[in-house]
Design an enzyme around this catalytic site. Structure first.
Site, PDB file in Angstrom:
ATOM      1  N   ASN A  35       1.694   3.277   4.219  1.00 46.30           N
ATOM      2  CA  ASN A  35       2.279   2.634   3.035  1.00 46.30           C
ATOM      3  C   ASN A  35       1.901   1.167   2.883  1.00 46.30           C
ATOM      4  O   ASN A  35       2.037   0.602   1.803  1.00 46.30           O
ATOM      5  CB  ASN A  35       3.797   2.795   3.042  1.00 46.30           C
ATOM      6  N   HIS A  37      -1.210   0.042   3.241  1.00 44.95           N
ATOM      7  CA  HIS A  37      -2.417   0.126   2.410  1.00 44.95           C
ATOM      8  C   HIS A  37      -2.034   0.454   0.964  1.00 44.95           C
ATOM      9  O   HIS A  37      -2.556  -0.140   0.027  1.00 44.95           O
ATOM     10  CB  HIS A  37      -3.338   1.244   2.913  1.00 44.95           C
ATOM     11  N   GLY A 149      -3.931  -7.731   3.117  1.00 42.14           N
ATOM     12  CA  GLY A 149      -2.567  -7.739   3.644  1.00 42.14           C
ATOM     13  C   GLY A 149      -2.335  -8.925   4.576  1.00 42.14           C
ATOM     14  O   GLY A 149      -3.195  -9.244   5.399  1.00 42.14           O
ATOM     15  N   SER A 189       0.662   0.116  10.758  1.00 39.97           N
ATOM     16  CA  SER A 189      -0.713  -0.055  11.203  1.00 39.97           C
ATOM     17  C   SER A 189      -1.301   1.309  11.506  1.00 39.97           C
ATOM     18  O   SER A 189      -0.585   2.211  11.981  1.00 39.97           O
ATOM     19  CB  SER A 189      -0.731  -0.914  12.476  1.00 39.97           C
ATOM     20  N   SER A 190      -2.575   1.457  11.244  1.00 45.23           N
ATOM     21  CA  SER A 190      -3.237   2.738  11.545  1.00 45.23           C
ATOM     22  C   SER A 190      -3.134   3.042  13.034  1.00 45.23           C
ATOM     23  O   SER A 190      -3.023   4.205  13.433  1.00 45.23           O
ATOM     24  CB  SER A 190      -4.713   2.675  11.144  1.00 45.23           C
TER      25      SER A 190
HETATM   26  P1  AMP Z   1      -7.186  -1.886   7.800  1.00 47.75           P
HETATM   27  O1  AMP Z   1      -7.381  -0.499   7.312  1.00 47.75           O
HETATM   28  O2  AMP Z   1      -6.302  -2.004   8.991  1.00 47.75           O
HETATM   29  O3  AMP Z   1      -8.486  -2.641   7.937  1.00 47.75           O
HETATM   30  O4  AMP Z   1      -6.377  -2.651   6.653  1.00 47.75           O
HETATM   31  C1  AMP Z   1      -6.839  -2.697   5.320  1.00 47.75           C
HETATM   32  C2  AMP Z   1      -6.005  -3.689   4.556  1.00 47.75           C
HETATM   33  O5  AMP Z   1      -4.646  -3.281   4.572  1.00 47.75           O
HETATM   34  C3  AMP Z   1      -6.056  -5.103   5.164  1.00 47.75           C
HETATM   35  O6  AMP Z   1      -6.110  -6.064   4.133  1.00 47.75           O
HETATM   36  C4  AMP Z   1      -4.771  -5.164   5.923  1.00 47.75           C
HETATM   37  O7  AMP Z   1      -4.275  -6.474   6.116  1.00 47.75           O
HETATM   38  C5  AMP Z   1      -3.841  -4.359   5.018  1.00 47.75           C
HETATM   39  N1  AMP Z   1      -2.696  -3.881   5.778  1.00 47.75           N
HETATM   40  C6  AMP Z   1      -2.718  -3.249   6.978  1.00 47.75           C
HETATM   41  N2  AMP Z   1      -1.463  -3.023   7.421  1.00 47.75           N
HETATM   42  C7  AMP Z   1      -0.629  -3.525   6.470  1.00 47.75           C
HETATM   43  C8  AMP Z   1       0.794  -3.607   6.341  1.00 47.75           C
HETATM   44  N3  AMP Z   1       1.605  -3.146   7.282  1.00 47.75           N
HETATM   45  N4  AMP Z   1       1.300  -4.190   5.233  1.00 47.75           N
HETATM   46  C9  AMP Z   1       0.473  -4.682   4.266  1.00 47.75           C
HETATM   47  N5  AMP Z   1      -0.870  -4.642   4.324  1.00 47.75           N
HETATM   48  C10 AMP Z   1      -1.423  -4.071   5.417  1.00 47.75           C
END
Ligand code: AMP
Length: 283
Positions: A35, A37, A149, A189-190
């Site tokens: 959520n 993302h 994010g 987080s993933s």
């Molecule tokens: P990632 O897939 O981890 O590279 O994240 C892709 C984007 O989603 C990045 O801009 C992250 O900062 C954002 N993001 C990841 N986790 C969260 C979160 N819990 N809340 C808001 N944005 C997030």
């Protein structure tokens, strides 16, 4: 939702969309969507942007080979989630598509101080890889707004710096969206998908540490609160990498609270082989 795997096809399609006068909002991700993302995608839609999401697990930003190999991949679920959330275009390129042999398509950027502290210090080469992939994706999508994010606070600063260094990105605006959390405060987080039940049960501690750093401003010295956080994290089975306080505007590290500045608290800790990060603005 239309899925593109090839740069040229995506470019041609987006050109038509841009000719119609639409603004393009871009959300780069590494997939295994949650959520957090989706909240970025929702913000783009709320702004009325035609929204492009990319999923690409970028090998060049992983300083730890195992972390890359174990990074969760859930493409089918991701696609369903994106359709449900109203995504317009999913860009799903291969490694060869992002990093073709033709060297002029891959540029390296330097981030100076930002690459020497916190995540930069603990993950050598990480931001170089982030810069490389984001520059490449931005040059393909050429969005009007980039949605990131706050969860990856230092990454936001690095990408802001990158946009300033890139030519042709003068019109691009950056929108940083708030951190989405689980009920116990754990930042989505993933990598959370890999937590075992006992690990998941203590993972909310990172958030509790950030809250205690925030609530004890003016009551205790930061160095004391920092030590309490490091101790409790270690007691509960984490390997803390840092519990830090920094100037929110330039990430200058602070030894003590300084209420004349805007401050951010940042934490990184490993539990098992899973590395978690989190942060909180302390206004
Ligand atoms: P990632 O897939 O981890 O590279 O994240 C892709 C984007 O989603 C990045 O801009 C992250 O900062 C954002 N993001 C990841 N986790 C969260 C979160 N819990 N809340 C808001 N944005 C997030």
């Amino acid at each position: 939702m239309i899925i593109f795997k090839k740069e040229d096809d995506l470019r041609a399609y987006l050109l038509k969309i841009k000719e119609k006068g639409a603004n393009i909002g871009f959300v780069p991700t590494m997939g295994a969507l949650h959520n957090g993302h989706v909240s970025l995608l929702q913000q783009s839609r709320k702004n009325g942007d035609f929204t492009v999401v990319s999923i690409f697990v970028n090998p060049t930003q992983f300083n730890d080979k195992q972390d890359f190999e174990k990074y969760p991949v859930t493409i089918h679920e991701d696609e369903l989630m994106l359709i449900d959330a109203g995504c317009d275009v999913l860009f799903l390129p291969s490694v060869d598509e992002v990093y073709p042999e033709t060297a002029e398509k891959t540029t390296t950027y330097e981030f100076g101080y930002l690459d020497t502290v916190l995540e930069g210090a603990h993950r050598p080469g990480h931001f170089k890889g982030v810069g490389q992939v984001v520059a490449r994706l931005l040059s393909i999508v050429e969005p009007d707004t980039l949605y990131l994010g706050q969860k990856d606070y230092q990454q936001c600063m690095v990408i802001k710096d990158l946009i300033g260094q890139m030519s042709g990105m003068e019109g691009l605006s950056l929108e940083i969206c708030p951190i989405k959390r689980e009920a116990d405060g754990l930042a989505m987080s993933s990598r959370n998908k890999r937590l075992t039940d006992p690990q998941r049960n203590v993972a909310g501690l990172l958030y509790q540490c950030l809250v205690s750093i925030r609530t004890q401003i003016g009551e205790k010295k930061f160095s004391i609160v920092q030590k309490e956080c490091l101790d409790i994290l270690s007691d509960k089975g984490f390997e803390p990498e840092y519990v830090a306080l920094a100037d929110a505007t330039d990430l200058t590290l602070l030894d003590e609270y300084d209420t004349t500045r805007s401050m951010v608290a940042l934490i990184a800790a490993k539990i098992g082989d899973i590395r978690l990060i989190d942060n909180m603005l302390l206004q």
